[in-house]
Motif scaffolding. Structure first.
Motif, PDB file in Angstrom:
ATOM      1  N   GLY A  74       0.859  -1.251  -0.049  1.00 34.49           N
ATOM      2  CA  GLY A  74      -0.175  -0.174  -0.070  1.00 34.49           C
ATOM      3  C   GLY A  74       0.841   1.327  -0.206  1.00 34.49           C
ATOM      4  O   GLY A  74       0.324   2.331   0.150  1.00 34.49           O
ATOM      5  N   HIS A  75       2.091   1.184   0.244  1.00 37.77           N
ATOM      6  CA  HIS A  75       2.933   2.342   0.047  1.00 37.77           C
ATOM      7  C   HIS A  75       3.054   3.192  -1.167  1.00 37.77           C
ATOM      8  O   HIS A  75       2.571   2.625  -2.446  1.00 37.77           O
ATOM      9  CB  HIS A  75       4.474   1.732  -0.016  1.00 37.77           C
ATOM     10  CG  HIS A  75       5.656   3.004   0.147  1.00 37.77           C
ATOM     11  ND1 HIS A  75       5.728   3.793   1.166  1.00 37.77           N
ATOM     12  CD2 HIS A  75       6.375   3.270  -0.813  1.00 37.77           C
ATOM     13  CE1 HIS A  75       6.614   4.862   1.193  1.00 37.77           C
ATOM     14  NE2 HIS A  75       7.000   4.382  -0.215  1.00 37.77           N
ATOM     15  N   VAL A  76       2.759   4.412  -1.138  1.00 36.04           N
ATOM     16  CA  VAL A  76       2.474   5.517  -2.246  1.00 36.04           C
ATOM     17  C   VAL A  76       3.880   5.965  -2.721  1.00 36.04           C
ATOM     18  O   VAL A  76       4.610   6.627  -1.756  1.00 36.04           O
ATOM     19  CB  VAL A  76       1.519   6.428  -1.896  1.00 36.04           C
ATOM     20  CG1 VAL A  76       1.045   7.318  -3.011  1.00 36.04           C
ATOM     21  CG2 VAL A  76       0.162   5.577  -1.732  1.00 36.04           C
ATOM     22  N   CYS A  86       8.523  -1.135  -5.648  1.00 35.62           N
ATOM     23  CA  CYS A  86       8.160  -0.434  -4.351  1.00 35.62           C
ATOM     24  C   CYS A  86       9.439  -0.015  -3.739  1.00 35.62           C
ATOM     25  O   CYS A  86       9.973  -1.092  -3.175  1.00 35.62           O
ATOM     26  CB  CYS A  86       6.891  -1.147  -3.586  1.00 35.62           C
ATOM     27  SG  CYS A  86       6.660  -0.697  -1.863  1.00 35.62           S
ATOM     28  N   PRO A  87       9.689   0.764  -3.162  1.00 38.94           N
ATOM     29  CA  PRO A  87      10.815   1.543  -2.629  1.00 38.94           C
ATOM     30  C   PRO A  87      10.781   0.834  -0.916  1.00 38.94           C
ATOM     31  O   PRO A  87      11.752   0.807  -0.276  1.00 38.94           O
ATOM     32  CB  PRO A  87      10.919   2.847  -2.528  1.00 38.94           C
ATOM     33  CG  PRO A  87       9.841   3.584  -2.920  1.00 38.94           C
ATOM     34  CD  PRO A  87       9.094   2.340  -3.583  1.00 38.94           C
ATOM     35  N   SER A  88       9.573   0.608  -0.467  1.00 39.25           N
ATOM     36  CA  SER A  88       9.381   0.019   0.885  1.00 39.25           C
ATOM     37  C   SER A  88       9.646  -1.395   0.979  1.00 39.25           C
ATOM     38  O   SER A  88      10.409  -1.780   1.805  1.00 39.25           O
ATOM     39  CB  SER A  88       7.920   0.512   1.258  1.00 39.25           C
ATOM     40  OG  SER A  88       7.816   0.215   2.540  1.00 39.25           O
ATOM     41  N   SER A  91       8.319  -4.911  -3.754  1.00 40.81           N
ATOM     42  CA  SER A  91       7.420  -5.486  -4.698  1.00 40.81           C
ATOM     43  C   SER A  91       7.486  -5.018  -5.936  1.00 40.81           C
ATOM     44  O   SER A  91       7.289  -3.802  -6.207  1.00 40.81           O
ATOM     45  CB  SER A  91       6.098  -5.721  -4.069  1.00 40.81           C
ATOM     46  OG  SER A  91       4.981  -6.106  -4.857  1.00 40.81           O
ATOM     47  N   PRO A  92       7.469  -5.786  -6.969  1.00 36.54           N
ATOM     48  CA  PRO A  92       7.102  -5.141  -8.687  1.00 36.54           C
ATOM     49  C   PRO A  92       5.626  -5.090  -8.765  1.00 36.54           C
ATOM     50  O   PRO A  92       5.416  -4.522  -9.776  1.00 36.54           O
ATOM     51  CB  PRO A  92       7.864  -6.232  -9.367  1.00 36.54           C
ATOM     52  CG  PRO A  92       7.713  -7.687  -8.591  1.00 36.54           C
ATOM     53  CD  PRO A  92       7.533  -7.334  -7.219  1.00 36.54           C
ATOM     54  N   LEU A  93       4.789  -5.371  -7.815  1.00 38.14           N
ATOM     55  CA  LEU A  93       3.465  -5.270  -8.359  1.00 38.14           C
ATOM     56  C   LEU A  93       2.800  -3.880  -7.656  1.00 38.14           C
ATOM     57  O   LEU A  93       2.602  -3.894  -6.597  1.00 38.14           O
ATOM     58  CB  LEU A  93       2.726  -6.635  -7.520  1.00 38.14           C
ATOM     59  CG  LEU A  93       3.250  -8.101  -7.876  1.00 38.14           C
ATOM     60  CD1 LEU A  93       2.345  -8.869  -7.202  1.00 38.14           C
ATOM     61  CD2 LEU A  93       2.761  -8.070  -9.339  1.00 38.14           C
TER      62      LEU A  93
END
Ligand code: GDP
Ligand code: MG
Ligand code: ZN
Lengths: 110, 221
Positions: A74-76, A86-88, A91-93
């Motif tokens: 859910g990271h934006v 996702c930098p957090s 995940s590539p999704l």
């Protein structure tokens, strides 16, 4: 030379919404992922608005930065032009949550 | 005194309305249509010619050529018995719905199953202009590099099919397929991908089978 067809489309929309009133400014919202319009279209705008109620008006651009949301955590975040991971949580999704806007948002008339 | 009037209308809504009309015409005639986009040299023309070859005798095809840089040889199209129309974009960077509306009546639509449209070689502008076809197809090619989804997200975002062409060059070019596919899937998780080589013909069967099914399904639906 899409600038001409894009500015013509903007003018058609602006005139259709202005009625007979004089147009002072046209407010555009352009997302990073659909950014085929750059500020130079003001030049075409000045040409094609001559003799119309939009003569002498300004094009105002609100640029929306590309934004992605991780489908796992859910990271934006704002993607770079090298990775969308996702930098957090790595995940590539991910999915695009902002940046596809390509609209005439409003017009200022007098 | 200045008053703000809310509008909230897509800038290209007029183009999109004409695109919708093109689609209605194509549906009335029972013709399925594909908009083929790519950077210059990715293999649009090669892919069209290979598709014609693969579908010969199975489907009746027409071609609309919007890329002046490498137009399909009229003789080649005629030899294959194919109707072809050239759009003169006047040096434009993309096709739009009006150009397609002008070109469609020049094809014998009632006799055709599938129309292939070659868009102008460009990875930015064509993505924004719907022309009214049923399927938007992007051709990426191996020598262009694996970073293109990251550099041209708008284009990768708006297509239903991605052709990865020039797979025969994989041994000679640095191309990280995993990195490439990750970028594609982030932007467009539902896209259908076909790796092909227009040179060797590898992968064309899978594409030909898939598109034939699409065209048949379109005719029933
Ligand atoms: N090695 C290799 N070359 C290809 C392939 N497909 C096309 N080409 C070559 O790439 C060049 C550009 O192809 P073309 O179809 O004209 O690209 P377009 O500009 O996208 O229409 C031509 O020299 C083709 O022969 C392929 O699968 N493998
Ligand atoms: Mg070509
Ligand atoms: Zn995450």
């Amino acid at each position: 030379m899409h600038e001409l067809s894009v500015t013509q489309s903007v003018l058609d929309i602006a005139l259709a919404n202005a009625g007979a009133r004089k147009i002072k400014q046209v407010n555009l919202v352009i997302g990073q992922f659909s950014s085929i319009v750059d500020d130079s279209v003001q030049f075409y705008w000045d040409m094609i608005t001559k003799g119309t109620p939009a003569q002498g008006s300004l094009l105002h651009f609100e640029r929306i930065a590309g934004e992605m949301t991780c489908r796992r955590c859910g990271h934006v975040f704002h993607p770079t032009d090298e990775t969308f991971e996702c930098p957090s949580c790595s995940s590539p999704l991910v999915k695009i949550s902002k940046g596809e806007e390509f609209q005439v948002e409003s017009i200022d008339v007098e | 005194m200045t008053t703000r009037i809310p509008v909230v209308e897509n800038i290209l809504s007029a183009n999109d309305r004409i695109a919708d009309r093109n689609r209605v015409l194509l549906d009335e005639k029972g013709v399925y249509s594909i908009n083929i986009m790519a950077s210059p040299g990715a293999g649009k023309t090669s892919f069209i010619l290979k598709t014609l070859e693969a579908l010969k005798g199975r489907l009746k095809l027409g071609v609309i050529e919007g890329d002046l840089a490498t137009s399909i040889d009229a003789e080649k199209a005629m030899a294959a018995g194919l109707p072809a129309v050239q759009i003169n974009t006047g040096g434009g960077c993309h096709l739009d719905a009006v150009m397609l509306a002008d070109a469609l009546p020049a094809l014998p639509l009632s006799d055709l199953d599938l129309v292939l449209v070659e868009n102008v070689g460009n990875l930015v502008c064509p993505a924004n202009f719907q022309i009214g076809t049923h399927l938007n197809v992007l051709i990426a090619s191996i020598p262009e590099g694996d970073d293109k989804p990251y550099k041209y997200p708008g284009m990768y975002r708006g297509v239903q099919v991605l052709i990865i062409n020039k797979t025969d060059l994989m041994p000679y070019v640095t191309f990280n397929m995993n990195y490439f596919i990750k970028g594609v899937e982030a932007l467009n998780p539902d896209v259908t991908i076909f790796p092909v080589s227009c040179k060797s013909g590898e992968g064309m069967d899978a594409w030909a089978y898939w598109i034939t099914e699409k065209v048949r399904a379109g005719k029933q639906g």
